[in-house]
Structure formats: structure tokens, C-alpha cells
Design a protein around this motif. Structure first.
Motif, PDB file in Angstrom:
ATOM      1  N   HIS A  35     -23.865  30.383  -8.897  1.00  0.00           N
ATOM      2  CA  HIS A  35     -25.247  29.971  -9.161  1.00  0.00           C
ATOM      3  C   HIS A  35     -25.912  29.372  -7.918  1.00  0.00           C
ATOM      4  O   HIS A  35     -27.050  29.697  -7.581  1.00  0.00           O
ATOM      5  N   HIS A  36     -25.186  28.505  -7.229  1.00  0.00           N
ATOM      6  CA  HIS A  36     -25.765  27.863  -6.039  1.00  0.00           C
ATOM      7  C   HIS A  36     -26.140  28.897  -4.977  1.00  0.00           C
ATOM      8  O   HIS A  36     -27.232  28.848  -4.394  1.00  0.00           O
ATOM      9  N   VAL A  37     -25.262  29.831  -4.749  1.00  0.00           N
ATOM     10  CA  VAL A  37     -25.534  30.866  -3.743  1.00  0.00           C
ATOM     11  C   VAL A  37     -26.763  31.686  -4.170  1.00  0.00           C
ATOM     12  O   VAL A  37     -27.659  31.961  -3.358  1.00  0.00           O
ATOM     13  N   ALA A  38     -26.833  32.030  -5.463  1.00  0.00           N
ATOM     14  CA  ALA A  38     -27.987  32.792  -5.959  1.00  0.00           C
ATOM     15  C   ALA A  38     -29.281  31.996  -5.774  1.00  0.00           C
ATOM     16  O   ALA A  38     -30.313  32.537  -5.356  1.00  0.00           O
ATOM     17  N   ARG A  39     -29.215  30.691  -6.069  1.00  0.00           N
ATOM     18  CA  ARG A  39     -30.408  29.842  -5.955  1.00  0.00           C
ATOM     19  C   ARG A  39     -30.884  29.787  -4.492  1.00  0.00           C
ATOM     20  O   ARG A  39     -32.082  29.886  -4.217  1.00  0.00           O
ATOM     21  N   GLN A  40     -29.949  29.668  -3.582  1.00  0.00           N
ATOM     22  CA  GLN A  40     -30.316  29.613  -2.163  1.00  0.00           C
ATOM     23  C   GLN A  40     -30.877  30.956  -1.683  1.00  0.00           C
ATOM     24  O   GLN A  40     -31.805  30.999  -0.869  1.00  0.00           O
ATOM     25  N   ILE A  41     -30.327  32.026  -2.199  1.00  0.00           N
ATOM     26  CA  ILE A  41     -30.824  33.356  -1.822  1.00  0.00           C
ATOM     27  C   ILE A  41     -32.275  33.510  -2.264  1.00  0.00           C
ATOM     28  O   ILE A  41     -33.138  33.987  -1.517  1.00  0.00           O
ATOM     29  N   ALA A  42     -32.580  33.081  -3.510  1.00  0.00           N
ATOM     30  CA  ALA A  42     -33.919  33.307  -4.054  1.00  0.00           C
ATOM     31  C   ALA A  42     -34.944  32.322  -3.498  1.00  0.00           C
ATOM     32  O   ALA A  42     -36.153  32.604  -3.518  1.00  0.00           O
ATOM     33  N   HIS A  43     -34.484  31.191  -3.001  1.00  0.00           N
ATOM     34  CA  HIS A  43     -35.394  30.097  -2.654  1.00  0.00           C
ATOM     35  C   HIS A  43     -36.566  30.480  -1.731  1.00  0.00           C
ATOM     36  O   HIS A  43     -37.716  30.167  -2.039  1.00  0.00           O
ATOM     37  N   THR A  76     -38.945  43.910 -14.079  1.00  0.00           N
ATOM     38  CA  THR A  76     -37.940  43.818 -13.011  1.00  0.00           C
ATOM     39  C   THR A  76     -37.999  45.077 -12.153  1.00  0.00           C
ATOM     40  O   THR A  76     -37.870  46.192 -12.672  1.00  0.00           O
ATOM     41  N   GLY A  77     -38.180  44.884 -10.830  1.00  0.00           N
ATOM     42  CA  GLY A  77     -38.310  46.022  -9.932  1.00  0.00           C
ATOM     43  C   GLY A  77     -37.066  46.304  -9.114  1.00  0.00           C
ATOM     44  O   GLY A  77     -36.841  47.430  -8.672  1.00  0.00           O
ATOM     45  N   ALA A  78     -36.249  45.267  -8.876  1.00  0.00           N
ATOM     46  CA  ALA A  78     -35.029  45.421  -8.073  1.00  0.00           C
ATOM     47  C   ALA A  78     -34.090  44.284  -8.446  1.00  0.00           C
ATOM     48  O   ALA A  78     -34.546  43.245  -8.928  1.00  0.00           O
ATOM     49  N   VAL A  79     -32.783  44.489  -8.222  1.00  0.00           N
ATOM     50  CA  VAL A  79     -31.807  43.491  -8.684  1.00  0.00           C
ATOM     51  C   VAL A  79     -30.739  43.251  -7.623  1.00  0.00           C
ATOM     52  O   VAL A  79     -30.150  44.196  -7.083  1.00  0.00           O
ATOM     53  N   LEU A  80     -30.467  41.964  -7.352  1.00  0.00           N
ATOM     54  CA  LEU A  80     -29.325  41.577  -6.531  1.00  0.00           C
ATOM     55  C   LEU A  80     -28.329  40.843  -7.418  1.00  0.00           C
ATOM     56  O   LEU A  80     -28.672  39.829  -8.038  1.00  0.00           O
ATOM     57  N   LEU A  81     -27.109  41.375  -7.519  1.00  0.00           N
ATOM     58  CA  LEU A  81     -26.059  40.721  -8.300  1.00  0.00           C
ATOM     59  C   LEU A  81     -25.223  39.849  -7.366  1.00  0.00           C
ATOM     60  O   LEU A  81     -24.827  40.292  -6.287  1.00  0.00           O
ATOM     61  N   VAL A  82     -24.975  38.602  -7.795  1.00  0.00           N
ATOM     62  CA  VAL A  82     -24.169  37.683  -6.988  1.00  0.00           C
ATOM     63  C   VAL A  82     -22.934  37.301  -7.801  1.00  0.00           C
ATOM     64  O   VAL A  82     -23.019  36.642  -8.837  1.00  0.00           O
ATOM     65  N   SER A  83     -21.792  37.748  -7.322  1.00  0.00           N
ATOM     66  CA  SER A  83     -20.515  37.530  -8.009  1.00  0.00           C
ATOM     67  C   SER A  83     -19.662  36.587  -7.176  1.00  0.00           C
ATOM     68  O   SER A  83     -19.686  36.653  -5.942  1.00  0.00           O
ATOM     69  N   LEU A  84     -18.890  35.718  -7.833  1.00  0.00           N
ATOM     70  CA  LEU A  84     -17.885  34.967  -7.080  1.00  0.00           C
ATOM     71  C   LEU A  84     -16.752  35.921  -6.700  1.00  0.00           C
ATOM     72  O   LEU A  84     -16.289  35.914  -5.566  1.00  0.00           O
ATOM     73  N   ARG A 117     -22.246  30.617   3.144  1.00  0.00           N
ATOM     74  CA  ARG A 117     -23.320  30.792   4.130  1.00  0.00           C
ATOM     75  C   ARG A 117     -23.568  32.276   4.422  1.00  0.00           C
ATOM     76  O   ARG A 117     -24.715  32.725   4.464  1.00  0.00           O
ATOM     77  N   SER A 118     -22.486  33.020   4.573  1.00  0.00           N
ATOM     78  CA  SER A 118     -22.617  34.457   4.881  1.00  0.00           C
ATOM     79  C   SER A 118     -23.287  35.201   3.735  1.00  0.00           C
ATOM     80  O   SER A 118     -24.124  36.089   3.950  1.00  0.00           O
ATOM     81  N   THR A 119     -22.922  34.840   2.497  1.00  0.00           N
ATOM     82  CA  THR A 119     -23.494  35.539   1.344  1.00  0.00           C
ATOM     83  C   THR A 119     -24.972  35.201   1.190  1.00  0.00           C
ATOM     84  O   THR A 119     -25.792  36.071   0.863  1.00  0.00           O
ATOM     85  N   ILE A 120     -25.307  33.939   1.426  1.00  0.00           N
ATOM     86  CA  ILE A 120     -26.723  33.546   1.340  1.00  0.00           C
ATOM     87  C   ILE A 120     -27.538  34.339   2.374  1.00  0.00           C
ATOM     88  O   ILE A 120     -28.603  34.882   2.065  1.00  0.00           O
ATOM     89  N   ALA A 121     -27.025  34.439   3.592  1.00  0.00           N
ATOM     90  CA  ALA A 121     -27.762  35.153   4.645  1.00  0.00           C
ATOM     91  C   ALA A 121     -27.939  36.627   4.289  1.00  0.00           C
ATOM     92  O   ALA A 121     -29.047  37.188   4.393  1.00  0.00           O
ATOM     93  N   ALA A 122     -26.859  37.258   3.828  1.00  0.00           N
ATOM     94  CA  ALA A 122     -26.942  38.677   3.458  1.00  0.00           C
ATOM     95  C   ALA A 122     -27.894  38.873   2.279  1.00  0.00           C
ATOM     96  O   ALA A 122     -28.682  39.821   2.237  1.00  0.00           O
ATOM     97  N   GLY A 123     -27.819  37.961   1.320  1.00  0.00           N
ATOM     98  CA  GLY A 123     -28.664  38.059   0.129  1.00  0.00           C
ATOM     99  C   GLY A 123     -30.129  37.866   0.461  1.00  0.00           C
ATOM    100  O   GLY A 123     -30.998  38.615  -0.018  1.00  0.00           O
TER     101      GLY A 123
END
Lengths: 402, 116
Positions: A35-43, A76-84, A117-123
């Protein structure tokens, strides 16, 4: 037959034939650990990329269906899935459903992608590109009969059932007459109304299904020991669940009831539908819906483009993926919370406006929001989302008479 | 007759035995219920209910023309109808009670030295 009005609606064409009124990126966490990584990606793009997800680590068929429907929702036009990476959610199936719908989709697995950090940047890079591409999507004409509108009441008080809810009922009657699809719900808040509601069913077999859904809710809540009744309801002048129910029922208007659906079932054509939100089988996983956003999410999973939210005490929520129009039932609350309220139905209480006048205002607002006008909760960044464990049996054939 | 009722009160259905306050009403404020003058026995917030006529324990309370529960006490015209004299025929209603003040000291605890 439907709309003869000159309302120039337009939306985003999807491959399944439906049309969206928003064109958003869904950033989806597949377990709370992501959840945290997803939140940072969307921020950085939070107005255009909304966070949805499922917190549980253990599989649940209902949650799988809900996320599939929401990721292929017309808004919804596009989707990014964030998995642990180690959770049980079937991300492979979800990704395939989204790809098959024609939407851009990408899965980032934190454990395979170098960590937080890497996942947030890629996302963030993927989402920024998706948002830019979606902004260039051409719009197509849309009809009122393409619209799916949901209603919910939350933070109800003694004014809700007199002003805001009947006004939504009036707007629903006009939308249904124009060919739109309208959904009302919360069978736990229809306790005591089952007979009058059943008398509006399209067929006798559907009438029986409507009655049965309310009886199921009454049994479920009796087992839990509490009705769908919060302390603030009593403070606002409501005394019993039957009283709250009669007020809530007024949101459904006067139209014939065309069917009964469960979360994720997409109504086959225009008309008025009751959503049965109470799980089937023995009581498991706790309360049917732990707060109002759970119901908004379930109606969106059935295709609702937007939600009409009537509140007496003063709820401030919006929703991820679909606009929420907030209708103040209580004029004193409207004055206190006007920065959060879209419509003042409290004028019915004070005698300054009729139910029909406010109903017309709500109807006009639905068309404006469908055409792109933003709601108060969208401007304020209220994009709440809740999805919890539940279990349902499929609906029977008499629930959707031809 | 309902046209002799205060316009600060709403009658939602002619079958009802309760009226809904359109505005807040103060304690002692005179109101008119079907031609009868009554003084409010307690302050009433907007959206709350008062009795339209005499109601006996066990009688159904009727609002919107349908029963919304049963009376648990005798109710006089003008009395507030709420949790203290009306209960659901389905599931009990939950309401917050004011916290007890001052708070009870923890059972068996004896730590009054510093007065906290």
C-alpha cells in the motif's frame, strides 16, 4: 426512446461498449504490504491516478471479482498493479482480464524490483506516461441512457428521509425515465420496507427475491447484535432501524424495480436496480459493510459512473475512480460544511424549496458531472477506497427478469 | 386537524402519530398540535419527533404511514419520542452514552499521592 434533451454528453469509449466519464489510472495494491509503495507512486499525479486495492494476504473470490470489475470500469483508462510478491492475490489473472479489456496494464513486484525506492521510481515513471497518454484520448458522444448512477446515504439524521432522500428519488425517477441505469442498495437499511418495495417489482418472482434479500439482512444483523444504525443516527433524531429504513428507501423514487443485483453484477439495461450487499451463507468476516465507502465501491464494481451521497450529519468522503455528489439534507449542517457539500437539500426542511426543485437540481448536476464538471470531493482530493473480505452466491434467474 | 398544527412541525402521513420538527424548538416554547396548545417539555433538535396524540405502552409509533417500532412508555402530545420511549421491533438501536465524569478510579488502584 430515451433522451431528447440537448445535453452534449461525451465520454471515453471502452472495448466492451461502455463509456467512461473520467479517464483515470488505477494504482492497485494487491496486499496491505504494497500500500505504501502504491501511495507514493500515485502521489505526484494524485488527481489523475487513484489508489485502490485489497489489504488481505489470503485469497477471496469476491475481492478478486471486485478488483477485476474496477480495473475494467468505464472510468478506468490504465492500470498499474503493485504486488509485494508473496501475497495470495491472483495478479496473473487480474492482469490478463485488464489486458483483454484493451487497457494498458503493468505489474510491479516489489520483491523482484529492488525494493521500495526502486519500485516507486519505476511506478511513477509508468504512471506519468500513462496519464500523459490518457490525456490525449479523443472523446465520443454519450447518451443519458449510457449513464449508471448509484445512491447511498451516510451519516443520516431525522432530516435525511424528509429532504435529501426524496429529492434523490425524484432525480432517480427522471434518470430512469430517460433510460439511465440507477442503483440503490443496503438491504440492512430497508428492514421494514420489504413489502412496499416488493410491490414495485417487475415480476412476482422478483418481488420474492427482494423480500428475501431484506429478510437475509435482518437475520445477518440480528446475529451481529447491531442493526445498520450508528450512534450519530440517534443523536440526529432517528430512533429505530425501521425509521432509518423508511427514510433511506425514499432514495429509490417511484419507478418500477427492474432487478436485484449483487456487487459486481452489471445491470443488463436501463432501469432501477436494488443491490443486495449482505453476504450469503452463515455470518463470516464481520459486518457486511464497515462504512459508507464499501458500498460506493460495490456499486462502482457494477458499473456506476458516479454516486449521489445524501448526508444529514455531514459526511465528507468521495471515492476513487468515480465522482461523488454530496447532498446535504440538513440546512444547519450545510452551513457548517458547505465547503464539502454540492447541493443544499436542507432548503426542503426550511420550506425554501420543493422536493421537485431539489430533485431537478440533482438531475442537472448529474449531467454536469458526467460532462466533466468536478464535484467538491474531487476538488478536495477525497478519493477514499475500502475493500474487505466477503462471500456471495450468484444471483438466480428471477433476479433479472427479461 | 393538521391545518391547526404549527408549521414548524411536519406531518409526513395522515396516519402518523408523530410530528417532525422542521426547526429546533426550545424548552417551554409554546407549540400548536391539532388545535391544542402545548409547551415543549424539553428542547428539541431539528429532525426529531414529538407525539401528535396520546400513545400507550405497546402502541406502534407510526411515521411515513408505517410502524417504526413500539412505545415503551406512555407518551403525551408534544412529548419527545426517542430512545427513552420507543424501541425497534427488529434490532436494538445503539447510541453513545456520555462518558462518566469524573472518571472512576481504576479498580484496586491506589495511586492518589500525586493527585493525578
Amino acid at each position: 426512446m430515451s433522451d431528447r434533451k440537448n445535453t452534449p454528453l461525451s465520454g471515453y469509449q471502452r472495448k466492451d461498449g461502455r463509456t467512461g466519464i473520467r479517464n483515470l489510472v488505477a494504482v492497485v495494491y494487491l496486499v496491505e504490504c504494497a500500500h505504501h509503495v502504491a501511495r507514493q507512486i500515485a502521489h505526484p499525479t494524485s488527481a489523475h491516478s487513484h489508489i485502490i486495492g485489497f489489504p488481505g494476504c489470503f485469497p477471496n473470490e469476491y475481492a478478486q471479482t471486485m478488483l477485476e470489475r474496477l480495473c475494467t470500469h468505464p472510468n478506468t483508462g490504465a492500470v498499474l498493479l503493485v504486488s509485494l510478491g508473496c501475497e495470495s492475490f491472483n495478479r496473473h489473472k487480474l492482469e490478463k482480464v485488464i489486458a483483454d479489456s484493451g487497457r494498458p496494464v503493468k505489474t510491479l513486484v516489489i520483491q523482484a524490483n529492488g525494493g521500495t525506492r526502486s519500485t516507486i521510481a519505476a511506478g511513477q515513471a509508468w504512471v506519468a506516461d500513462a496519464v500523459a497518454r490518457l490525456a490525449r484520448t479523443p472523446k465520443v458522444p454519450m447518451k443519458i441512457s449510457d449513464l449508471v448512477v448509484a445512491t447511498v446515504c451516510g451519516g443520516s439524521d431525522g432530516t435525511s428521509g424528509i429532504s435529501g432522500n426524496p429529492a434523490v428519488g425524484h432525480a432517480f425517477d427522471r434518470l430512469v425515465a430517460a433510460g439511465a441505469t440507477c442503483i440503490f442498495e443496503e438491504t440492512g437499511e430497508l428492514i421494514g420496507c420489504e413489502e412496499i418495495m416488493a410491490s414495485r417489482a417487475a415480476t412476482p418472482a422478483l418481488a420474492e427475491e427482494l423480500r428475501a434479500s431484506v429478510h437475509k439482512a435482518a437475520r445477518y444483523y440480528a446475529t451481529l447484535g447491531y442493526g445498520s444504525f450508528a450512534a450519530g443516527n440517534a443523536e440526529g433524531g432517528l430512533t429505530t432501524i425501521e425509521e432509518k429504513s423508511m427514510g433511506a428507501y425514499a432514495k429509490s423514487g417511484q419507478s418500477r424495480i427492474s432487478g436485484l443485483i449483487k456487487p459486481g453484477d452489471v445491470p443488463p439495461r436501463g432501469g432501477l436496480y436494488l443491490m443486495d450487499v449482505v453476504p450469503d451463507g452463515e455470518v463470516r468476516f464481520g459486518f457486511p459493510n464497515i462504512s459508507d465507502n464499501a458500498e460506493i465501491v460495490e456499486m462502482m464494481a457494477s458499473g456506476a459512473h458516479m454516486t449521489l451521497f445524501v448526508t444529514g450529519r455531514g459526511s465528507v468522503v468521495g471515492s476513487a475512480l468515480g465522482p461523488v455528489i454530496k447532498i446535504a439534507a440538513n440546512p444547519q449542517m450545510y452551513e457548517r460544511l458547505r465547503e464539502d457539500m454540492d447541493i443544499n437539500a436542507g432548503r426542503i426542511m426550511t420550506g425554501a424549496a420543493s422536493i421537485a426543485a431539489i430533485g431537478t437540481e440533482i438531475y442537472d448536476q448529474v449531467l454536469a458531472v458526467a460532462a466533466g464538471a468536478t464535484t467538491k470531493s474531487e476538488e478536495l482530493g477525497h478519493f477514499e477506497f475500502i475493500l474487505t473480505y466477503k462471500s456471495f452466491d450468484p444471483i438466480g434467474p428471477s433476479c433479472l427478469p427479461v | 386537524m393538521s391545518d391547526q398544527t404549527d408549521d414548524r412541525l411536519i406531518l409526513l402521513s395522515p396516519k402518523d402519530n408523530v410530528l417532525v420538527a422542521r426547526v429546533p424548538l426550545g424548552h417551554g416554547e409554546p407549540i400548536l398540535i391539532e388545535g391544542i396548545h402545548v409547551a415543549m417539555s424539553a428542547p428539541l433538535s431539528m429532525g426529531h419527533k414529538i407525539a401528535r396524540r396520546d400513545i400507550l405502552p405497546g402502541d406502534k409509533i407510526i411515521k411515513y404511514g408505517v410502524p417504526i417500532g413500539s412505545a415503551t412508555a406512555s407518551i403525551r402530545p408534544g412529548d419527545h419520542v426517542h430512545l427513552h420511549n420507543l424501541k425497534s421491533d427488529y434490532t436494538a438501536s445503539y447510541a453513545l452514552q456520555p462518558a462518566q465524569t469524573p472518571p472512576m478510579p481504576p479498580h484496586g488502584a491506589n495511586r492518589s499521592e500525586d493527585g493525578l
